[in-house]
Write a protein that holds these residues in place. Structure first.
Motif, PDB file in Angstrom:
ATOM      1  N   GLU A   1      10.346  51.002  84.781  1.00  0.00           N
ATOM      2  CA  GLU A   1      10.836  52.241  84.496  1.00  0.00           C
ATOM      3  C   GLU A   1      10.968  53.247  85.570  1.00  0.00           C
ATOM      4  O   GLU A   1      10.546  52.745  86.829  1.00  0.00           O
ATOM      5  CB  GLU A   1       9.593  52.927  83.730  1.00  0.00           C
TER       6      GLU A   1
ATOM      7  N   GLY B   1      11.389  53.471  76.760  1.00  0.00           N
ATOM      8  CA  GLY B   1      12.322  54.305  75.774  1.00  0.00           C
ATOM      9  C   GLY B   1      12.435  53.567  74.384  1.00  0.00           C
ATOM     10  O   GLY B   1      11.604  52.871  74.167  1.00  0.00           O
ATOM     11  N   GLN B   2      13.214  54.363  73.527  1.00  0.00           N
ATOM     12  CA  GLN B   2      13.186  54.148  72.134  1.00  0.00           C
ATOM     13  C   GLN B   2      13.283  52.686  72.023  1.00  0.00           C
ATOM     14  O   GLN B   2      12.526  51.900  71.079  1.00  0.00           O
ATOM     15  CB  GLN B   2      14.558  54.565  71.563  1.00  0.00           C
ATOM     16  N   ILE B   3      14.341  51.991  72.482  1.00  0.00           N
ATOM     17  CA  ILE B   3      14.665  50.461  72.009  1.00  0.00           C
ATOM     18  C   ILE B   3      13.496  49.475  72.818  1.00  0.00           C
ATOM     19  O   ILE B   3      12.794  48.964  72.034  1.00  0.00           O
ATOM     20  CB  ILE B   3      15.942  49.911  72.987  1.00  0.00           C
TER      21      ILE B   3
ATOM     22  N   HIS C   1      31.780  46.802  73.835  1.00  0.00           N
ATOM     23  CA  HIS C   1      30.994  47.406  72.978  1.00  0.00           C
ATOM     24  C   HIS C   1      31.272  48.955  73.011  1.00  0.00           C
ATOM     25  O   HIS C   1      30.612  49.738  73.731  1.00  0.00           O
ATOM     26  CB  HIS C   1      29.532  47.326  73.335  1.00  0.00           C
TER      27      HIS C   1
ATOM     28  N   VAL D   1      17.880  47.654  79.716  1.00  0.00           N
ATOM     29  CA  VAL D   1      17.881  48.535  78.600  1.00  0.00           C
ATOM     30  C   VAL D   1      18.073  49.997  79.014  1.00  0.00           C
ATOM     31  O   VAL D   1      18.992  50.821  78.741  1.00  0.00           O
ATOM     32  CB  VAL D   1      16.698  48.380  77.561  1.00  0.00           C
ATOM     33  N   GLY D   2      17.508  50.042  80.373  1.00  0.00           N
ATOM     34  CA  GLY D   2      17.386  51.575  80.979  1.00  0.00           C
ATOM     35  C   GLY D   2      18.700  51.906  81.361  1.00  0.00           C
ATOM     36  O   GLY D   2      19.476  51.246  82.164  1.00  0.00           O
TER      37      GLY D   2
ATOM     38  N   VAL E   1      22.160  45.891  77.803  1.00  0.00           N
ATOM     39  CA  VAL E   1      22.257  46.653  76.667  1.00  0.00           C
ATOM     40  C   VAL E   1      22.695  48.014  77.103  1.00  0.00           C
ATOM     41  O   VAL E   1      23.356  48.627  76.181  1.00  0.00           O
ATOM     42  CB  VAL E   1      20.655  46.640  76.266  1.00  0.00           C
TER      43      VAL E   1
ATOM     44  N   ASN F   1      24.252  51.442  77.853  1.00  0.00           N
ATOM     45  CA  ASN F   1      25.711  51.616  77.945  1.00  0.00           C
ATOM     46  C   ASN F   1      26.189  52.491  79.136  1.00  0.00           C
ATOM     47  O   ASN F   1      25.574  53.130  79.473  1.00  0.00           O
ATOM     48  CB  ASN F   1      25.982  52.582  76.644  1.00  0.00           C
TER      49      ASN F   1
ATOM     50  N   GLY G   1      13.791  50.208  81.371  1.00  0.00           N
ATOM     51  CA  GLY G   1      13.823  51.373  80.216  1.00  0.00           C
ATOM     52  C   GLY G   1      12.660  51.047  79.256  1.00  0.00           C
ATOM     53  O   GLY G   1      13.042  51.404  78.181  1.00  0.00           O
TER      54      GLY G   1
END
Ligand code: NAX
Length: 328
Positions: free
Chosen positions: A42, A14-16, A187, A87-88, A129, A131, A11
């Motif tokens: 990606e 992305g933003q993070i 989380h 993350v992605g 990370v 979700n 990811g």
């Protein structure tokens, strides 16, 4: 100078990713004497945007950045990775059922778990990370038979840092005065930020605050629902603070926790504290020489018991759902 280590990030466009990659490359994650090679994953349509991020990374001329690769294939991006930050993920969209969300993410984390198992370093440290992070980590580790389950963590560090900051504000003390914070469980909004074992300048935090009503009705919901509050204010989900927490988590895992303190990490339960074995559960931990040790033997009072049971129940339901989908 040390030999470069390989850090895979999914990811990455992305933003993070945009906050995370620059800090990894600057040495914030693994130390200012540790060169890194970034291996960025990606989906195909995002590869062009990722090239822009790569151009910016190059334009920083980071002394520690020893190489960058990009790919849309996890078997390439995870090759020999020493660290992997997953993350992605697919965010929940309006009208989506939880089972749809778990199923969509299963489509990401099952092949990624398999690829890590096949091609990553045998000592890879994996942080999920994206979700629903805990259950995505469960899916990944369940599909990685050649790695140990304990090599897979989910991130509760953002919740941990949020809890420290809220307690610092309440007590008027600096964040550095606060030690031994714990985020138990998922989380999600069922997480349990524990003030019964946290300390402020060495004093018990719950006793010092002396306001159980504030703890239960303000502190816990503020920490647990902070993500939604940020979306409401910013129009976008937390990104820089999430990236910062991922850096903190990996730094603690690689370089250890300070004497007299602990941190929170989610990893497969061994049944401790009455949590069903195998759930990826947030626990208090210390780390020495890369070895993560759960803090054991803490007193769990009735209030905490109910909170820990509630977040474990939610994770058990998520596990049942992904079992039914054949993902674990
Ligand atoms: P973005 O939507 O900005 O970026 C996600 C990126 O992942 C996109 O560029 C997308 O193309 C990529 N992607 C999707 N599927 C992929 C795949 N199969 N392989 C590789 N890349 C893929 O989201 P962002 O704001 O960066 O958030 C990423 C994830 O972090 C989300 O799942 C989000 O819910 C989660 N968060 C987790 C937090 C935590 O504390 N554990 C807090 C922050 C954040 O909400």
């Amino acid at each position: 100078m040390k030999t470069p280590v390989r850090v895979a990030v999914t990811g990455a466009a992305g933003q993070i990713g945009y906050s995370l990659l620059f800090r990894i490359a600057s040495g914030a994650m693994l130390g200012e004497d540790q060169p890194v090679i970034l291996q960025l994953l990606e989906i195909t349509p995002a590869l062009k945007a990722l090239q822009g991020v790569v151009m910016e990374l190059k334009d920083c001329a980071f002394p520690l950045l020893a190489g960058i690769t990009t790919s849309d294939d996890p078997m390439v991006a995870f090759k020999d990775a020493d660290y992997a930050l997953l993350v992605g993920a697919l965010p929940r969209k309006a009208g989506m059922e939880r089972s749809d969300l778990l199923s969509a993410n299963g489509g990401i984390f099952k092949p990624q778990g398999h690829a890590l198992s096949e091609v990553a370093s045998r000592n890879v440290k994996v942080l999920v990370v994206g979700n629903p992070a805990n259950t995505n980590a469960l899916i990944a580790l369940s599909n990685a038979p050649k790695l140990k389950p304990a090599q897979f963590h989910a991130m509760v560090r953002l919740d941990h840092n949020r809890a420290i900051s809220q307690l610092a504000e309440k007590t008027g003390k600096p964040v550095t005065a606060i030690k031994k914070m714990t985020i138990w469980g998922n989380h999600s909004t069922t997480q349990f930020p524990d003030l019964y074992h946290a300390e402020v300048e060495g004093k018990n935090a719950h006793a010092l605050v002396n306001d159980h009503e504030w703890y239960e009705k303000t502190f816990i919901p503020t920490v647990a629902k902070r993500g939604a509050a940020i979306i409401e204010a910013r129009g976008l989900s937390s990104a820089a603070s999430a990236a910062n927490a991922a850096i903190d988590h990996m730094r603690s895992w690689a370089l250890g926790t300070p004497e007299g303190d602990w941190t929170s990490m989610a990893f497969p339960s061994d049944g401790s504290y009455g949590v069903p074995e195998g759930l990826v559960f947030g626990y208090p931990v210390t780390v020495r020489n890369g070895q993560v040790e759960m803090v054991k033997g803490l007193d769990i009072n009735e209030f905490s018991r109910a909170k820990i049971d509630a977040t474990a129940k939610e994770l058990e339901e998520e596990r049942q759902a992904v079992r039914q989908l054949g993902l674990v």
